[in-house]
Design a protein around this motif. Structure first.
Motif, mmCIF file in Angstrom:
data_model
loop_
_atom_site.group_PDB
_atom_site.id
_atom_site.type_symbol
_atom_site.label_atom_id
_atom_site.label_comp_id
_atom_site.label_asym_id
_atom_site.label_seq_id
_atom_site.Cartn_x
_atom_site.Cartn_y
_atom_site.Cartn_z
ATOM 1 N N ASP A 156 0.802 -1.234 0.000
ATOM 2 C CA ASP A 156 0.000 0.000 0.000
ATOM 3 C C ASP A 156 0.831 1.277 0.000
ATOM 4 N N LYS A 157 2.129 1.150 -0.257
ATOM 5 C CA LYS A 157 2.989 2.335 -0.285
ATOM 6 C C LYS A 157 3.400 2.633 -1.728
ATOM 7 N N PRO A 158 3.310 3.910 -2.144
ATOM 8 C CA PRO A 158 3.688 4.280 -3.512
ATOM 9 C C PRO A 158 5.197 4.356 -3.663
ATOM 10 N N PRO A 159 5.671 4.433 -4.900
ATOM 11 C CA PRO A 159 7.109 4.576 -5.120
ATOM 12 C C PRO A 159 7.548 6.024 -4.987
ATOM 13 N N GLN A 160 8.834 6.203 -4.909
ATOM 14 C CA GLN A 160 9.417 7.531 -5.091
ATOM 15 C C GLN A 160 9.649 7.692 -6.590
ATOM 16 N N PHE A 161 9.107 8.755 -7.165
ATOM 17 C CA PHE A 161 9.266 8.999 -8.601
ATOM 18 C C PHE A 161 10.270 10.124 -8.799
#
Length: 622
Positions: A156-161
């Protein structure tokens, strides 16, 4: 993954492309001459993708195909198969739109674009298109109320873009994300970029007009609805939306004929310098699905497999010479063409206990004469097999196909006797509560073929003391009865992805969805986070869940492959689903003059994108 990246670098080496002079498609020469288009040398990326074509072709022609509904404009994207990374015919992931990619620790993905690559309208394709998607679409609460797609989340954690340059972007997760690249290569890919230059004029953040209308409440439709309607790279139903596919749709729906023309900025060329696609136009004509086999046999399609079935094969063969086509037989990629699904969540306590005993499921499988079914219905051309991966899959092992899947009436009877299922005077066995052992196999009522298969299963099951009855119903009622636990057993096709690689998700092998007919309540429990359905209470299924978590957390291909084999082994031994036959040939009708269509291939949704994996942009008319 290192080997894949090495290939990516090989494709990107300086000099590998510039040794050939790009050739202008004749269709575009007038526009180039009038100044409406720049010459091909300026339309291609600095390093276009050079495709090795089996039989180099020539430009020109129109390819006609039939579809059953207007929504099938999406096939232009499926068949076009331009992806950031895509599968080659060995099911390896290789760069396509990307010049190269690098993966570290299974969680850091660095994507390098091709310098000079342009959208179909000539606007540069850059890192800004990735930024726009991530910041202004995926993370905009009005455009994406649920947030970024689940495939872009790990725990449930997004990536660093990050944008490293105009042509390099990076996605970094805190843990491995093994689904990221396969989702880019899918038949219905996860588009992580958008034509920002086109969509910004519809976005509240960038358009003063949109912002004023939204603030004043004077807009006819909410801005987010207008943006989302215009922004659908997969559907290919907005002719104004720029694309990176080989053909771009020019027809606005509704229509009964969709005409797509070559993308003048497409990034691939052949070894002779000809810009791909070879074919100028791709036409999709809408027809009643029931009439498509007849229309195909009458020569109305240059390339057709959709809505054509093995039962049409002899009819299609008869029309070949008269109508100038050839009928090929490809292997489909499903794990089983027809499979039985014991409902491990059935409500009846007697049936539930019996169906959860692996010995009973094995006995049912051993009591099926697959050879009889194969010879009677498929002329011996199908594969007698469990519901598992196909021989073309790098994960295939003969044991997965054969164990408990060979007709052995003696062993089936031994297992049934061991379970205490004694025969009555009528030779039919009895359930522990005295009821006759009568299995009602429910169907969606859509296939006479399934009914024919069940008739042949009925014959040999009766010899084992089991009565089989089939019960058809409408698809919605069929599913609801299974979901609610009323159904004891159902029939459907098997694994959607029988061509799996270690990098593909094994989510079909573990309860992840209510539509998995063998354990719908387990799947519902997973989908709802425990708010509905039933928690898994079978030791072997819990083990599948553990192995699946291991696959999700794996940082290397070797670890993912190990998890896959353990899951396939467990499925084979437990017979959670009972495969009957797989590989029933799929007729592929191709015009006699259409070149580079493989004589033998596999016809699969994902991986494969039906024709996409064979690159229709390299097909041509002689």
């Amino acid at each position: 993954m290192k080997a894949i990246f090495a290939l990516a670098l090989l494709l990107a080496l300086p000099g590998t492309v510039l040794s050939v002079t790009p050739v202008e498609p004749p269709m575009l020469r007038l526009e180039v001459g009038s100044g409406k288009l720049p010459p091909v040398q300026k339309r291609l990326p600095q390093q276009p993708l050079v495709v090795n074509v089996e039989t180099p072709g020539k430009h020109g022609g129109t390819l006609n195909s039939l579809v059953g509904r207007s929504r099938d404009t999406r096939l232009l994207v499926v068949y076009g198969y331009a992806r950031l990374v895509g599968y080659d015919t060995k099911l390896e992931l290789v760069p396509d739109i990307l010049e190269s990619f690098e993966v570290k620790e299974g969680r850091i993905f660095t994507l390098k674009l091709r310098k000079g690559h342009r959208w179909s309208d000539g606007h540069p394709f850059t890192a800004e298109d990735f930024r726009y998607y991530w910041e202004d679409v995926a993370n905009n609460s009005e455009l994406s109320p649920a947030g970024p797609p689940k495939d872009l989340l790990v725990e449930d954690k997004p990536p660093q873009f990050e944008i490293l340059s105009d042509t390099v972007v990076r996605f970094t997760w805190h843990k491995p994300n093994p689904q990221f690249l396969p989702r880019q290569a899918g038949a219905s890919p996860l588009f992580i970029y958008r034509p920002a230059h086109y969509l910004k004029r519809l976005h509240k953040k960038y358009s003063e007009k949109v912002r004023k209308e939204d603030d004043a409440g004077t807009a006819k439709r909410k801005w987010s609805a207008v943006h989302n309607r215009a922004d659908n790279l997969y559907e290919s139903d907005n002719p104004e939306l720029p694309t990176l596919q080989p053909w771009m749709n020019t027809t606005k729906p509704p229509a009964d004929r969709f005409v797509a023309v070559r993308n003048p900025y497409f990034h691939r060329i052949d070894a002779n310098g000809l810009q791909l696609p070879y074919i100028d136009r791709f036409v999709l004509a809408v027809a009643d699905p029931k009439l498509i086999p007849a229309k195909t046999g009458a020569g109305e399609a240059d390339l057709q497999a959709r809505d054509v079935h093995f039962s049409n094969y002899t009819f299609l063969k008869r029309g070949e010479k008269q109508n100038g086509y050839r009928t090929l037989l490809w292997r489909p990629g499903k794990g089983s063409h027809v499979a039985l699904f014991p409902n491990l969540n059935v409500n009846d306590p007697v049936w539930r206990k019996l169906l959860r005993d692996a010995r009973f499921r094995r006995a049912l499988s051993l009591a099926i004469d697959r050879s009889l079914i194969n010879q009677s219905l498929y002329f011996g051309l199908a594969i007698e097999s469990n519901n598992t991966v196909m021989p073309e899959s790098p994960l295939f092992r003969e044991a997965y196909r054969d164990r408990w899947a060979r007709y052995d009436r003696k062993e089936a009877n031994r297992l049934l006797d061991e379970l205490g299922l004694k025969r009555g005077a009528d030779k039919i066995r009895r359930l522990p509560d005295g009821r006759p052992l009568e299995i009602i196999v429910e169907t969606a009522g859509e296939s006479t073929e399934q009914t024919d298969v069940l008739e042949l299963v009925r014959e040999t099951w009766r010899e084992a003391g089991i009565k089989l009855f089939s019960k058809p119903s409408q698809r919605e009622a069929f599913r609801m009865r299974i979901f609610s636990g009323e159904t004891v057993m159902s029939v459907w096709s098997g694994l959607e992805n029988g061509l799996a690689t270690p990098d593909n998700s094994p989510d079909e092998l573990v309860p992840t969805s209510q539509v998995q007919l063998q354990w719908p309540k387990f799947g519902q429990y997973h989908e709802t986070g425990g708010k509905a359905g039933e928690a898994v209470d079978i030791a072997e299924v819990k083990e599948l869940e553990r192995l699946y978590r291991g696959w999700l957390q794996a940082s290397t291909r070797v670890e993912r492959e190990r998890a896959w084999h353990a899951m396939l082994e467990l499925h084979t031994e437990q017979q959670f689903t009972i495969g009957i036959v797989s590989g029933v040939p799929q007729p592929v009708v191709a015009r006699e003059t259409l070149m580079n269509v493989p004589e033998k291939g596999f016809y699969n949704w994902d991986p494969g994108a039906f024709f996409g994996i064979y690159r229709p942009d390299t097909f041509w008319f002689r």
